[in-house]
Design an enzyme around this catalytic site. Sequence first.
Site, PDB file in Angstrom:
ATOM      1  N   ASP A 109       0.822  -1.275   0.006  1.00 37.57           N
ATOM      2  CA  ASP A 109      -0.007   0.031   0.012  1.00 37.57           C
ATOM      3  C   ASP A 109       1.096   1.256  -0.066  1.00 37.57           C
ATOM      4  OD1 ASP A 109      -2.242   1.619   0.127  1.00 37.57           O
ATOM      5  OD2 ASP A 109      -2.837   1.332   2.224  1.00 37.57           O
ATOM      6  N   ASP A 160      -2.615   2.537  -5.976  1.00 34.56           N
ATOM      7  CA  ASP A 160      -1.704   2.654  -5.134  1.00 34.56           C
ATOM      8  C   ASP A 160      -1.619   1.184  -4.436  1.00 34.56           C
ATOM      9  OD1 ASP A 160      -4.148   2.972  -3.939  1.00 34.56           O
ATOM     10  OD2 ASP A 160      -3.246   4.757  -2.872  1.00 34.56           O
ATOM     11  N   GLU A 161      -2.152   0.361  -4.586  1.00 37.91           N
ATOM     12  CA  GLU A 161      -2.129  -1.061  -3.911  1.00 37.91           C
ATOM     13  C   GLU A 161      -2.179  -2.217  -4.594  1.00 37.91           C
ATOM     14  OE1 GLU A 161      -4.991  -2.059  -0.728  1.00 37.91           O
ATOM     15  OE2 GLU A 161      -6.443  -0.379  -1.743  1.00 37.91           O
TER      16      GLU A 161
END
Length: 405
Positions: free
Chosen positions: A9, A103-104
Amino acid sequence: MVRWIMHVDMDAFYASVEQRDNPLLKGRPVIVGGSSARGVVSTCSYEARRYGVHSAMPLFEAHRLCPDGVYLPVRMHRYIEVSGQVMGIFHETSPLVEQLSVDEAFLDLTGMEKLGGAERIAHGVQDRIARELQLSCSIGLAPNKFLAKLASDMDKPHGFVRITAQEAPALLAPLPVGKIFGIGRQAARKLEQFGITTIGQLAETDLGVLRQVFGINAERAQLLARGLDDRPVRPDEAAKSIGKETTFETDLYGYEACRDMVLDLAGQTGWRLRREKLAGRTVTLKVKYADFRTITRSLSSDRPVEWDEDIFRMADTLLRKVNLKPGVRLLGVSVSELRHPDEAPTLDFEEDRRLQRRNQALDRLKDRFGEHIIHRGMAADPQKKGDARGEATEKQEQRMERNNE
């Protein structure tokens, strides 16, 4: 063979990219979401969080808490570009990468002992992102997705937490039930009525009690509470987005006219999603003006979206922020960041099942007669017709639910 799943993350991703691209912003409270008091915070730097600012907070509230913050508009094209670099590192690490958002992602590191083992590889990913991209990420390493995602959130920013199967029960036991993704405030309040406030209590509660909250998902909720999750890491889906758009013979003017069309487009998009057995996290509204200028606006959800009502609620939020005065030639609604609905540990309860039954009833009509057989719409004057419409809608829902049983 021990199974190892890594969840990565990125820390305050949008704000971190802005601080990296502009070194003058280093150490300053950066709030990404816009420069006016309208809208909501997309993300903010850790410096801004010290003032109490957080994602999804109205920007006017953020301005009140942090008047000296640096407020920036969302540069989605830039974040997607940097996200591609991050994902490139992931794909060089494992053949099994499941991207959840910009973003993860989950990576399956099982069986990589000859390459140094899962923990060494995970540390290597964190180091590469810091060294090559000058960005920070937090990593969770565990035997399954649920524990890995939980671990990545335990020591932010730039944290690294490993949870073994043996450690999981004791670690989970004292945590509040809301730490299980899919148990929101409403479900937590319902559990509290039965005296269940911690994951440990949920793990030991009789399934008969849990069925009153989660229905058919009771066993799944309890397995997660016990740290058990057999969902595989699925490589990226081929389809990037699913949606529907329409061009109007006569330009539309004003929110009311556009809202009705967005509601209908949300219903068609939802049907197409469910037909492909997919859900998504990001809803995008596309607007083409009378002068052929085109804009897009996007909004992401913490949980997968597949029901028409949820898609419309997010699209409507975007529509309210768009300038409609020039006249609208085309509207489009799409859902991206796709995945299989059963891949997300969302634990629905009665309100969600009601939405499910209603949407499935509409789906059966569209499957049989085509997607244009029925359209969602709104009363022309909600203020005057609200009570009557609410009563009619309630009766229609009851009839559809009875037909479903």
